[in-house]
Design an enzyme around this catalytic site. Structure first.
Site, mmCIF file in Angstrom:
data_model
loop_
_atom_site.group_PDB
_atom_site.id
_atom_site.type_symbol
_atom_site.label_atom_id
_atom_site.label_comp_id
_atom_site.label_asym_id
_atom_site.label_seq_id
_atom_site.Cartn_x
_atom_site.Cartn_y
_atom_site.Cartn_z
ATOM 1 N N GLY A 255 36.370 49.048 22.096
ATOM 2 C CA GLY A 255 37.701 48.734 22.607
ATOM 3 C C GLY A 255 38.098 47.302 22.301
ATOM 4 O O GLY A 255 37.519 46.656 21.435
ATOM 5 N N ASN A 256 39.131 46.824 23.022
ATOM 6 C CA ASN A 256 39.730 45.512 22.750
ATOM 7 C C ASN A 256 40.059 45.413 21.257
ATOM 8 O O ASN A 256 39.625 44.512 20.549
ATOM 9 C CB ASN A 256 38.810 44.368 23.194
ATOM 10 C CG ASN A 256 39.566 43.045 23.190
ATOM 11 O OD1 ASN A 256 39.149 42.074 22.579
ATOM 12 N ND2 ASN A 256 40.714 43.002 23.836
ATOM 13 N N LEU A 257 40.817 46.399 20.829
ATOM 14 C CA LEU A 257 41.007 46.604 19.397
ATOM 15 C C LEU A 257 41.911 45.544 18.782
ATOM 16 O O LEU A 257 42.893 45.128 19.380
ATOM 17 C CB LEU A 257 41.601 47.991 19.169
ATOM 18 C CG LEU A 257 40.782 49.122 19.796
ATOM 19 C CD1 LEU A 257 41.460 50.462 19.569
ATOM 20 C CD2 LEU A 257 39.365 49.145 19.254
ATOM 21 N N HIS A 258 41.533 45.123 17.582
ATOM 22 C CA HIS A 258 42.362 44.191 16.811
ATOM 23 C C HIS A 258 42.618 44.819 15.438
ATOM 24 O O HIS A 258 42.162 45.945 15.169
ATOM 25 C CB HIS A 258 41.686 42.820 16.705
ATOM 26 C CG HIS A 258 40.259 42.876 16.244
ATOM 27 N ND1 HIS A 258 39.902 43.284 14.990
ATOM 28 C CD2 HIS A 258 39.098 42.610 16.891
ATOM 29 C CE1 HIS A 258 38.598 43.234 14.852
ATOM 30 N NE2 HIS A 258 38.070 42.844 16.005
ATOM 31 N N HIS B 28 39.771 46.636 13.579
ATOM 32 C CA HIS B 28 39.447 48.010 13.991
ATOM 33 C C HIS B 28 40.466 48.994 13.416
ATOM 34 O O HIS B 28 40.120 50.084 12.964
ATOM 35 C CB HIS B 28 39.509 48.162 15.517
ATOM 36 C CG HIS B 28 38.476 47.384 16.272
ATOM 37 N ND1 HIS B 28 38.784 46.276 17.020
ATOM 38 C CD2 HIS B 28 37.138 47.570 16.403
ATOM 39 C CE1 HIS B 28 37.690 45.816 17.585
ATOM 40 N NE2 HIS B 28 36.676 46.569 17.234
ATOM 41 N N GLN C 180 32.109 45.755 8.276
ATOM 42 C CA GLN C 180 31.092 44.976 7.558
ATOM 43 C C GLN C 180 30.838 43.620 8.207
ATOM 44 O O GLN C 180 29.899 42.935 7.839
ATOM 45 C CB GLN C 180 31.567 44.743 6.129
ATOM 46 C CG GLN C 180 30.839 45.608 5.127
ATOM 47 C CD GLN C 180 30.958 45.057 3.730
ATOM 48 O OE1 GLN C 180 32.036 44.651 3.318
ATOM 49 N NE2 GLN C 180 29.878 45.035 2.999
#
Ligand code: PAF
Length: 283
Positions: A27-30, A33, A145
């Site tokens: 979560g806490n997607l940026h 992601h 990566q």
């Protein structure tokens, strides 16, 4: 986008598909992601993302409790990025009893670098990813990566357990100044955020030295550690390793590897109370 919080509901829904593509997250997607989601989307007949902050991969003093949980924004971002299914189990759902069966990656790839400074980290990651794979049964899974060692460990896990899953790496997205995107960047103060780019700058400097013919890795690494330390960082490691196995290259192979895409520079360092990691493949 469908949201499932239980394994049973997820399985029932996914039974109509043959080749799920999967992007596991905490979560806490940026944007990094979301780029993985876009990369994975055309690779399967349904795109599944998971959000699960995995207690097993945090040490007691680490940031499990404070790890940013941004549910509403994450759902919206995933929906916009084309995610079809979000699997978001509670801890009770994924670990209804203590997870005593665990996946232990071999020491030579999991006790070094991140594993040296975060003992048990790769046991926690491998175990949860194995379990998430069992829930989703993806045909392909994409991992960033930026977590270079994690990607290598998971590739090997999939290979050794003969899991019918293709593991792909997604490129690291960077802010305009070069800082690798990370959920932990949110912890940085404005001053620290300005300084943070020096981790990737230092790795770039190491890569440049190698391209110019440097072979004394110990000197290169010491210089990099000293540079960041002088700037107020507490570096854990700044090293050059073979891409294939993350081991230390022999002196006689450094030059050849530097010119055949065989090396990667990896670093982890603390800035204030925030620990950042990054890496750069020497091209
Ligand atoms: O990279 C991450 O976000 C996590 O380590 C992962 C792969 C989702 C496992 O919890």
């Amino acid at each position: 986008m469908k949201i499932f919080k239980t394994i049973a509901e997820l399985r029932t829904h996914l039974s109509q598909f043959t080749s799920p593509a999967f992007v596991p997250t905490m979560g806490n997607l940026h944007a990094g992601h979301l780029a993985l989601v876009r990369q994975a989307k055309p690779l399967g007949d349904v795109l599944v993302t998971s959000i699960f902050v995995n207690r097993l991969q945090f040490l007691p003093h680490e940031d499990f409790d404070t790890y940013p949980r941004t549910w509403d924004a994450d759902c919206k971002a995933l929906q916009d990025a084309g995610c079809d299914v979000l699997f978001a189990p509670s801890e009770k759902e994924l670990y209804p009893e203590p997870q005593t069966f665990k996946v232990h990656p071999p020491a030579e790839i999991s006790d070094i670098l991140e594993g040296q400074f975060r003992p048990g980290f790769f046991v926690g990651v491998s175990t949860v990813v194995m379990k998430l794979f069992a829930c989703v049964q993806p045909r392909v899974a994409v991992f960033g990566q930026k977590d270079y060692q994690q990607l290598m460990v998971l590739r090997r896990m999939v290979q050794q357990f003969a899991l019918p899953i293709e593991v792909l790496g997604g490129i690291t997205l960077r802010a305009a100044d070069g800082l690798a995107l990370s959920s932990r960047n949110n912890y940085l103060t404005p001053d620290e955020r300005r300084e943070a780019v020096h981790l990737s700058k230092t790795l770039q400097g190491m890569a440049q030295e190698l391209r110019s013919g440097a072979t004394d890795l110990a000197a290169l690494q010491q210089h990099a550690m000293a540079t960041l330390t002088q700037r107020g960082w507490q570096p854990d490691y700044l090293v050059v390793r073979r891409r294939t196995d993350l081991q230390v290259p022999a002196l006689h192979e450094v030059t050849a590897l530097a010119h055949s895409k065989g090396l990667v520079a990896l670093g982890a360092a603390r800035l204030g109370s925030t620990r950042l990691i990054d890496n750069l493949e020497v091209e």
